[in-house]
Structure formats: structure tokens, C-alpha cells
Design an enzyme around this catalytic site. Sequence first.
Site, PDB file in Angstrom:
ATOM      1  N   GLU A  83       7.197  -2.591   6.998  1.00 16.66           N
ATOM      2  CA  GLU A  83       8.352  -1.801   7.427  1.00 16.66           C
ATOM      3  C   GLU A  83       7.985  -0.654   8.363  1.00 16.66           C
ATOM      4  O   GLU A  83       8.819  -0.174   9.128  1.00 16.66           O
ATOM      5  CB  GLU A  83       9.097  -1.256   6.205  1.00 16.66           C
ATOM      6  CG  GLU A  83       9.781  -2.352   5.405  1.00 16.66           C
ATOM      7  CD  GLU A  83      10.559  -1.826   4.217  1.00 16.66           C
ATOM      8  OE1 GLU A  83      10.305  -0.674   3.809  1.00 16.66           O
ATOM      9  OE2 GLU A  83      11.416  -2.561   3.713  1.00 16.66           O
ATOM     10  N   GLU A 114      -6.763 -11.797  -8.885  1.00 13.42           N
ATOM     11  CA  GLU A 114      -6.873 -10.358  -9.140  1.00 13.42           C
ATOM     12  C   GLU A 114      -8.137  -9.991  -9.910  1.00 13.42           C
ATOM     13  O   GLU A 114      -8.527  -8.823  -9.952  1.00 13.42           O
ATOM     14  CB  GLU A 114      -5.652  -9.841  -9.901  1.00 13.42           C
ATOM     15  CG  GLU A 114      -5.556 -10.273 -11.354  1.00 13.42           C
ATOM     16  CD  GLU A 114      -4.410  -9.566 -12.066  1.00 13.42           C
ATOM     17  OE1 GLU A 114      -4.698  -8.867 -13.049  1.00 13.42           O
ATOM     18  OE2 GLU A 114      -3.253  -9.709 -11.640  1.00 13.42           O
TER      19      GLU A 114
END
Length: 296
Positions: A83, A114
Site C-alpha cells: 500500500e 515458519e
Amino acid sequence: MKIDELETELRNPRTTDLDNLSVLEMVEHIDAENQEVVNAVRSQDKIIAQVVEEISKKFNDGGRVIYCGAGTSGRLGILDAVELVPTYGLKQGQVIGLIAGGPQAIYQAVEGAEDSIELAKQDLENINLNSDDSLIAIAASGRTPYAIGALDYANNIGALSVALVCVSHSEMGEHAKYTIAPVVGPEVVTGSTRMKAGSAQKMILNTISTSVMVKNGKVYKNLMINVLPTNKKLVERAVRIIMETTACGEWDAREKLKEAKQNVPVAIVMQKKALRYEDAQKLLMKNNNRVIEALK
């Protein structure tokens, strides 16, 4: 610290009857828990300000901002990175979001990703992380191996290392120069850190990135002057910004935007200082692209 001792993993005594509530009561309980997020974030203001100061210096000198995380934490970093490009007119690659497991993990969990320290190192090597960059590793639990691996690699090559966690005395805090730790407490649904922890992380990432953009001249007063006018809505926003900052009419604002080659800061300086495109551009460059300084 064992996982069942982490604040993010504890059972919330206020929501133990969650599945026996009416819908309105359920919403009220969730809303009440969300009130804790603001206070937890506010408790970190001083350390956030320090992080902003350091990142701003590196960013102004050409360094990048890199977010690393797994699951929700990784997705929030990617969201902020994506963004910032149209909002502040950044070039692709100035802010990067990395998630354990790669792009496919944005939509679907990648098993075991992860838990890999080595994977973080590989991902950072692939983007050529260097000492000019700033890295923010994000993990609610403060113990995710991928995030720890990212911090260690950043430290080894001299990049700025920041841990964003939601527990106290985190393992990641031992691997970072700065640790931001909004402790939001047990989740409404035990262990569901996409809720309060995720909200706190989103708020803090917004605060850091917005403050860095302001410090680096991407905002004039409180207007996003570096917006990229890539669609009709953003063109209209650019025109309004020029009108508001220069007190000119709509026709003049549209003409100046064209003359400035769709560059809003240049258009503002051209209009306010009665300069040609080249001269306005030089004046901005001389003042580190800060409109407020160029107009003095």
C-alpha cells in the site's frame, strides 16, 4: 519461555462462555477486548519513535524497509509494503514484505515454513539485504524461527534489526536492536492472534511507515502529495491537493499537474513559486524533496 506461558496463548477468563452468548453479547465481548489494543500500542510510543528516527535516516540515504513474518504477521507486513507504493509514490522495491513460504503463503499456509531459520536467510539473500536497509521481523509469539533467522541475518550484515512482538520478555527481543512489544493479553479465542495481536501489529506498522514517509517529505501538511495518479480517483485527489495547497482553481490545478508530468509536489512548487518544471524540480531536489522546505 514455553509456548503455554506466552500471553498470546493464555485462555481469556472473560470469554470462556463465548459459544453460549447471543450474537449481540458476542460482538460486545469482542469489542470490549479490542479496547485493550489501543492502550497496548500507546505504551510503545517511545520505542516506536526511536525506530522511526533510525529507519528514516537509512531510508533517506537510499536504504530499504523490509518486513519479515509468518502467517498473519507476514501478511500484515506485505499489506503495508504494497500500500505504500501508490500512497507515497515509492519505487517498487523500496519497501518489501516477505512471508515464510513465499507468495503462495499469502493465501494458504505452507507447512513448516515458519520453523525454518535457513529459509529466512535465503529470502533475505535473494533480495540482497545490506547494511543500508532496515528489517522489521513480526511475530505475535516473539519466538517464530523464521523471524529470528531474519533478525540474525540482519545483524550479521549490519542492517537495522527491529522485532515487533505481542509478548513480554520475548526470544526475538534478544536478537534485535529494538523490540516493540504491545502486550494485548489473551485473545477472545485462545491463541487466535489474528485478532488483538494482529490489530496491534497493523496499527504499529501503520504508525512506523507513515511517520517515516512524513519524515522523508512524502507528506505536505497532512496531504499525501506523492500520491501516484494512476487512476481516475487518484487523479482527482491529486487535483484537489494542488487546489488546497495553492488556492488555485480546478482548471489551473489540472494544467499544472500536466505541466509537472503528473508529479504533485513539482506542480505545487510550480504554482506557488511561479517556476517552470525544471526549476521547480531542481528546487525540490535541493531541499531533499521536502515541499515545506522548498516553499520557504
